[in-house]
Design an enzyme around this catalytic site. Structure first.
Site, mmCIF file in Angstrom:
data_model
loop_
_atom_site.group_PDB
_atom_site.id
_atom_site.type_symbol
_atom_site.label_atom_id
_atom_site.label_comp_id
_atom_site.label_asym_id
_atom_site.label_seq_id
_atom_site.Cartn_x
_atom_site.Cartn_y
_atom_site.Cartn_z
ATOM 1 C CG ASN A 167 41.371 43.619 36.928
ATOM 2 O OD1 ASN A 167 41.297 43.825 38.142
ATOM 3 N ND2 ASN A 167 42.215 44.276 36.145
ATOM 4 C CD1 TRP A 168 35.715 41.504 39.677
ATOM 5 C CD2 TRP A 168 35.336 41.419 41.879
ATOM 6 N NE1 TRP A 168 34.927 40.402 39.914
ATOM 7 C CE2 TRP A 168 34.685 40.325 41.271
ATOM 8 C CE3 TRP A 168 35.243 41.557 43.271
ATOM 9 C CZ2 TRP A 168 33.933 39.393 41.990
ATOM 10 C CZ3 TRP A 168 34.501 40.620 43.999
ATOM 11 C CH2 TRP A 168 33.848 39.559 43.361
ATOM 12 C CE LYS A 169 40.347 47.186 34.984
ATOM 13 N NZ LYS A 169 40.424 48.031 33.807
ATOM 14 C CG HIS A 218 45.924 45.800 34.335
ATOM 15 N ND1 HIS A 218 45.617 47.120 34.073
ATOM 16 C CD2 HIS A 218 44.878 45.060 33.898
ATOM 17 C CE1 HIS A 218 44.407 47.163 33.498
ATOM 18 N NE2 HIS A 218 43.946 45.925 33.384
ATOM 19 C CD GLU A 260 43.383 49.872 34.806
ATOM 20 O OE1 GLU A 260 43.228 49.304 35.899
ATOM 21 O OE2 GLU A 260 42.543 49.840 33.886
ATOM 22 C CD GLU A 309 43.567 43.497 30.094
ATOM 23 O OE1 GLU A 309 42.406 43.132 30.266
ATOM 24 O OE2 GLU A 309 44.172 44.226 30.904
ATOM 25 N N GLY A 358 38.248 49.873 29.123
ATOM 26 C CA GLY A 358 37.319 50.813 29.750
ATOM 27 C C GLY A 358 36.772 51.867 28.806
ATOM 28 C CB SER A 386 35.507 47.253 25.643
ATOM 29 O OG SER A 386 36.017 48.493 26.129
ATOM 30 N N GLY A 390 35.020 46.081 33.432
ATOM 31 C CA GLY A 390 33.704 46.609 33.787
ATOM 32 C C GLY A 390 32.608 45.555 33.868
HETATM 33 P P1 13P Z 1 37.331 46.641 30.628
HETATM 34 O O1 13P Z 1 36.707 45.298 30.411
HETATM 35 O O2 13P Z 1 36.558 47.504 31.584
HETATM 36 O O3 13P Z 1 37.650 47.324 29.331
HETATM 37 O O4 13P Z 1 38.737 46.402 31.361
HETATM 38 C C1 13P Z 1 39.622 45.471 30.847
HETATM 39 C C2 13P Z 1 40.708 45.261 31.813
HETATM 40 O O5 13P Z 1 41.520 46.148 32.056
HETATM 41 C C3 13P Z 1 40.791 43.970 32.496
HETATM 42 O O6 13P Z 1 42.000 43.817 33.142
#
Ligand code: 13P
Length: 251
Positions: free
Chosen positions: A9-11, A94, A96, A164, A170, A210, A232
């Site tokens: 997930n490149w966000k 997600h 977020e 998640e 993150g 993470s 990340g």
């Molecule tokens: P990280 O791997 O940066 O913790 O993010 C996880 C994530 O939100 C994937 O959707």
């Protein structure tokens, strides 16, 4: 036997040029790796250049979100039909989206329904906050999210679920493989109650939070964890293929 899925997930990261370069690095890095479904989820403006960069590779493309509405006056939204020409998967619900954009289980179920109707494969995200974990309610909370996020969906054969935990995203504070296993098993039990043993046996349950090339193998060896949703580390053209390799090795 469930095929592991490792999705990046490149966000809201990467320019158009970065996205193409990263997609090429991922395609090169996972070339020849069998037994794992590799997915990259770039920002929507990069879906076209990324699909060109991945042409001829074994890497699938996913979107990071989709509208619950089929079409029309929804400024800024992307419909499932638009996305289905460009990608195979879509991340829905997600944390977020839930915490910053007011989405809930109801929205997630509506988007999942729309995505399935367009032939997309949803990766439905669930996971508890630190408060919920510390209060001892994580299992019940996540089971309830599964119920709500899949409400009204008759067939989940094209759905994957990502566990998640919000506190692990993150933060560098990854859930232990024991917690990932326990919560994946809780999710599978929720699917048994809603659907059937067969549906629960078939549904891929990913862990996200993470994940990196060093800890991926510990999740890959957990019986109920069928892959990873990576943030990340998915932006690193070496680390991400390393995570795919860890899941291939235990597949
Ligand atoms: P990280 O791997 O940066 O913790 O993010 C996880 C994530 O939100 C994937 O959707």
């Amino acid at each position: 036997m469930r095929t592991p899925i490792v999705a990046g997930n490149w966000k809201m990261n990467t320019t158009l040029a970065d996205a193409s370069a990263l997609a090429r690095a991922v395609a090169d890095g996972v070339n020849g790796i069998d037994g794992v479904t590799t997915v990259v989820c770039p920002p929507s403006v990069s879906l076209v250049p990324v699909s060109m960069a991945l042409s001829g590779s074994n890497v699938f493309i996913g979107a990071q979100d989709v509208s619950a509405e089929p079409q029309g006056a929804h400024t800024g939204e992307l419909s499932a039909d638009m996305l289905s020409g460009l990608c195979t998967y879509v991340i829905i619900g997600h944390s977020e989206r839930r915490s910053m954009y007011g989405e809930d289980d109801f929205t997630t179920a509506a988007k999942t329904t729309t995505a399935l109707a367009a032939g997309l494969r949803p990766i439905v995200c669930v996971g508890e906050s630190l408060d919920v974990r510390e209060s001892g309610d994580a299992n019940a909370f996540v089971a309830s999210q599964v119920n709500g996020s899949l409400a009204g969906i008759a067939d989940i054969s094209q759905v994957a679920i990502a566990y998640e935990p919000v506190w692990a995203i993150g933060t560098g504070r990854a859930a232990s493989p024991e917690i990932a296993q326990e919560m994946a098993s809780t999710i599978r039990s929720a699917v048994v109650s809603m659907y059937s043993d067969k549906a629960a046996d078939g549904v891929p349950v990913l862990y996200g939070g993470s994940v990196n090339a060093d800890n991926a193998a510990s999740y890959a060896s957990a019986a109920d964890v069928d892959g990873a949703l990576v943030g990340g580390a998915a932006l690193d053209g070496n680390a991400f293929p390393g995570i795919v390799k860890a899941f291939a090795a235990s597949a």
